[in-house]
Design an enzyme around this catalytic site. Structure first.
Site: not given
Ligand code: AQP
Length: 354
Positions: A115, A217, A220
């Site tokens: 990040k 992955k 968002k």
């Molecule tokens: N691709 C994924 N597959 C399975 N699980 C996922 N999670 C996130 N992406 C995947 C799970 O969703 C939960 C909440 O995630 P979060 O909102 O706390 O943060 P994150 O992991 O940062 O989500 P993103 O979408 O990947 O955001 P960005 O783009 O900002 O990095 C967690 O349990 C996570 O494991």
């Protein structure tokens, strides 16, 4: 030897649209765990500041995650649904954990590296300390089980390291205050205040990958909206994204071994299996030998049938922000009571006067 009472805790950041990865990796598991467990589910709004300080519509984003929890089927009366910032004990324990965690441990966190990217000097201190706050989120309730996607595994290992170091460093104080219990870690007996959290990651889609690149992955923050299915996507958008999902020219194999080296095929089969609540081998025994021209329409139909009721309910809930706010207020009050009980004991263990 004692045992900590099983308690499930997890959280989701209010940072933009929820996608299928968040749903299959986290929220759907939250729902399944409700039967037979005490569960606390949190909108982790303080985490949302770590990558971006100012959000255009923070209240709306918080409400939309809470709405997704409720729409997916989480019962906020039997369990607790709340937003993190309403329970200041999370931040209080996080500070103590900042002093427990070692810089060397934090430097190994791959999510920070991903990040922060190349401009690490310009990343916030909050982004660096994120896993310490995450450990506090869980341990302020002395929770034992944490359903998350595979990307959070390393952070949960860090939470265990923090709990272990706190238990060891304060062993005498924990004994003196009578707040701990005797547990076994591996073969070792330990007098512990904090439990060793267990990640719950299993399932056919622990890491849902991008629809445009099966090695990345689903996220968002991916610039391409075609890379993810958002929970708020309508049927046409879902169909278009799955139709355009990257695949290879071969048909589907009859067994798991045949998915090796085919990340996009593996991802779509995993998504299908997770949505259908079946295993990947079961899906391959049904679709083995078929082309994607047959598999994709079946996946579109399944994705729409599974997500449409959740999306519809989310929209209905979002139209009544007063109701969501009342749910969060009630959950926050109940969470605060539990968190304060822990913090009273932690302050005592440390030796803070109160
Ligand atoms: N691709 C994924 N597959 C399975 N699980 C996922 N999670 C996130 N992406 C995947 C799970 O969703 C939960 C909440 O995630 P979060 O909102 O706390 O943060 P994150 O992991 O940062 O989500 P993103 O979408 O990947 O955001 P960005 O783009 O900002 O990095 C967690 O349990 C996570 O494991």
């Amino acid at each position: 030897m004692g045992e900590f009472r099983p308690l499930v805790f997890s959280g989701v950041q209010p940072t933009g649209n929820l996608h299928l990865g968040n749903y299959l990796g986290a929220i759907r598991k939250f729902v399944a765990l409700q039967d037979g467990n005490d569960c606390i589910y949190c909108v982790v709004d303080m985490h949302a500041l770590t990558a971006q300080l100012v959000h255009e519509d923070m209240p709306g984003q918080i409400r939309s995650i809470a709405a997704a929890f409720l729409a997916a089927g989480i019962d906020p009366v039997k369990h607790i649904v709340f937003n993190q910032s309403a329970v200041p004990q999370h931040a209080e324990l996080a500070w103590i954990f900042n002093c427990v965690a070692r810089i060397g441990w934090m430097n190994r966190m791959t999510q920070f590296k991903d990040k922060a990217g190349k401009d690490r000097e310009n990343a916030s201190l909050g982004l660096y300390a994120y896993p310490s706050l995450m450990a506090a989120d869980i341990l302020v309730y002395r929770a034992t089980h944490v359903p998350v996607g595979d990307d959070q595994k390393q952070h949960l290992e860090l939470a265990r390291d923090i709990a272990m170091k706190f238990n060891m460093d304060f062993a005498d104080h924990i004994r003196r205050t009578g707040t701990g219990i005797d547990i076994t870690v591996g073969e070792e007996p330990v007098h512990a205040y904090f439990p060793m959290v267990e990640p719950l990651i299993e399932g056919p889609a622990p890491r849902v990958m991008s629809l445009r690149d099966g090695t990345k992955k689903m996220s968002k923050s991916d610039a391409s909206d075609l890379s993810r299915i958002n929970l708020m996507d309508d049927e046409d958008a879902i169909a278009k994204k799955i139709r355009k999902a990257k695949t290879d020219p071969e048909g589907l194999p009859g067994d798991i071994a045949g998915l090796a080296g085919r990340p996009e095929a593996d991802n779509l089969v995993g998504i299908y299996a997770a949505l259908a609540d079946r295993t990947k081998p079961e899906i391959l025994s049904e679709f083995g030998g078929q082309q994607f021209s047959v598999f994709k329409p079946a996946l579109i139909e399944l994705a729409i049938a599974t997500l449409a009721p959740v999306t519809g309910e989310m929209r209905r809930l979002m139209a009544d922000p007063g109701h969501i706010d009342a749910v969060l207020r009630d959950g926050s009050a109940r969470a605060r009571e539990r968190a304060e009980k822990t913090m009273k004991e932690v302050r005592d263990i440390i030796g803070f006067l109160q």
